[in-house]
Design a protein around this motif. Structure first.
Motif, short mmCIF file in Angstrom:
data_model
loop_
_atom_site.label_atom_id
_atom_site.label_comp_id
_atom_site.label_asym_id
_atom_site.label_seq_id
_atom_site.Cartn_x
_atom_site.Cartn_y
_atom_site.Cartn_z
N LEU A 223 -7.91 7.99 -7.36
CA LEU A 223 -8.27 7.42 -5.99
C LEU A 223 -8.27 5.54 -6.17
O LEU A 223 -8.03 5.15 -5.25
CB LEU A 223 -9.42 7.66 -5.35
N ALA B 253 -8.80 6.81 1.75
CA ALA B 253 -7.86 7.54 1.12
C ALA B 253 -7.05 8.15 2.32
O ALA B 253 -7.59 9.06 3.06
CB ALA B 253 -8.51 8.43 0.09
N SER B 254 -5.74 8.55 2.06
CA SER B 254 -4.96 9.25 2.83
C SER B 254 -4.92 10.66 2.41
O SER B 254 -5.63 11.14 1.55
CB SER B 254 -3.31 8.69 2.61
N GLU C 264 0.72 -1.31 -0.01
CA GLU C 264 0.04 0.06 0.06
C GLU C 264 0.89 1.22 0.03
O GLU C 264 0.51 2.28 -0.59
CB GLU C 264 -0.84 0.02 1.33
N ARG D 179 -5.83 2.97 -4.76
CA ARG D 179 -5.54 3.25 -3.23
C ARG D 179 -6.33 2.15 -2.32
O ARG D 179 -6.21 2.22 -1.18
CB ARG D 179 -5.47 4.62 -2.68
N ARG E 60 -2.21 12.15 1.56
CA ARG E 60 -1.65 12.20 0.32
C ARG E 60 -2.46 12.17 -0.97
O ARG E 60 -2.48 12.85 -1.84
CB ARG E 60 -0.40 11.07 0.40
N ALA E 61 -3.63 11.25 -0.66
CA ALA E 61 -4.53 10.98 -1.70
C ALA E 61 -5.21 12.26 -2.15
O ALA E 61 -5.54 12.80 -3.00
CB ALA E 61 -5.30 9.91 -1.45
N ASP F 74 0.44 4.09 -2.85
CA ASP F 74 0.09 5.46 -2.56
C ASP F 74 0.93 6.60 -3.07
O ASP F 74 0.79 7.65 -3.07
CB ASP F 74 0.09 5.60 -0.84
N ARG F 75 2.23 6.21 -3.30
CA ARG F 75 3.01 7.21 -4.08
C ARG F 75 2.84 7.53 -5.47
O ARG F 75 3.19 8.54 -5.96
CB ARG F 75 4.60 6.55 -4.07
#
Length: 307
Positions: A275, A238-239, A156, A278, A241-242, A160-161
């Motif tokens: 998205l 979602a983070s 993950e 992720r 960062r997202a 996510d990057r």
């Protein structure tokens, strides 16, 4: 014709029938993100990356990942110099402005992790020494679906990057005829010539930073992200960062559309590519054959669109 229009037309000339994929790739580039292209073999993942690399006058590096690819093959290593008695840094393939990582999921987790610092911070650390990457730095990674033998699913943190995950899909009949005709006429990737340089791309990226986004639209983005965190069918939402990636991609989308402000439609267009990769479905959701994109569509329906 605008600067990005010139680049987009050149890509569409050689990469037939996938205009939306090409546009999303350019949006991600202008937003300062990195792209993961995932699809079955032979759909043009590597071809698309190669066409973009040849269309921009920049340094280009490519590495084909295999289970024995080492982190040093990507980041570089320190080598002892007998004459000076010192260790000297020998740069890896990552010291290029555009890096194509082919079949990333065939590399081991340790090698996959060697990209994390570069993609997030624009630098690599080798034996305690920090080496800065070029100002313009874009990673285009490709992978085959993870159920294929001999692959290592991306964790993950690695997923996510990537700002976007794109899928190409099979062309329709007319598109496939055009592809065959181009090959017969010799219009292959080898004939692609640069139409822009890095300085032109940098100016476009600066213009993206001037695209305005209101508090109402920002609230809309945050609402979408928060709804994913409340979704019971997702293991994780979602983070932050997202959320930032969706914001920046929406600005780049507005810029490509010729506007200096973001509309809710720009956000909607970017939700799936930014998205969808992720999220991990719960075991129950997988058993019920739930689809991530359908869930995101329902989240958009219940997110209040700003006027």
């Amino acid at each position: 014709m605008g600067t990005i229009d010139i680049l987009r037309d050149n890509l569409n000339k050689y990469f037939v029938g996938k205009e939306q994929v090409v546009e999303n790739l350019l949006v991600c580039m202008l937003a300062g993100g990195h792209v993961l292209i995932e699809d079955v073999p032979g759909c043009g993942k590597t071809t698309l990356a190669s066409i973009l690399a040849k269309s921009i006058q920049c340094s280009f590096g490519r590495i084909q990942c295999t289970p024995d690819t080492l982190p040093g093959d990507i980041t570089g290593v320190n080598i002892y110099n007998r004459k000076t008695g010192d260790f000297e840094y020998m740069s890896g393939v990552i010291m290029n402005q555009l890096l194509m990582v082919d079949e990333l999921n065939r590399a081991t987790p340790k090698t996959q992790a060697s990209l994390l610092e570069a993609m997030a911070e624009g630098q690599v650390t080798v034996d305690g020494q920090i080496h800065k990457l070029p100002d313009f730095f874009l990673v285009i990674a490709t992978q085959n679906p993870t159920e294929y033998v001999g692959t290592y699913p991306l964790p993950e943190a690695q997923i996510d990057r990537f700002m976007m995950r794109l899928t190409i899909g099979y062309p329709d009949k007319e598109q496939e005829i055009r592809i065959a005709r181009q090959r017969l006429l010799g219009e292959t990737v080898e004939r692609v010539r640069p139409v822009l340089d890095v300085e032109a791309i940098a100016r476009c990226k600066n213009d993206v930073e001037k695209v305005k986004i209101t508090d109402a639209v920002l609230g809309y983005i945050v609402d979408i992200v928060r709804h994913t965190r409340e979704e019971e069918r997702f293991v994780l939402g979602a983070s932050t960062r997202a959320m930032l990636a969706l914001t920046q991609a929406s600005r780049a989308k507005a810029y490509i559309e010729g506007r200096d402000y973001v509309k809710p439609d720009d956000v909607k267009a970017m939700v799936e590519p930014v998205l969808s990769h992720r999220f991990v479905l719960t075991g129950k959701a997988r058993g019920q054959k739930e689809d991530v994109n359908k869930i995101l569509h329902n989240i958009l329906l219940k997110s209040k669109v700003p006027v």
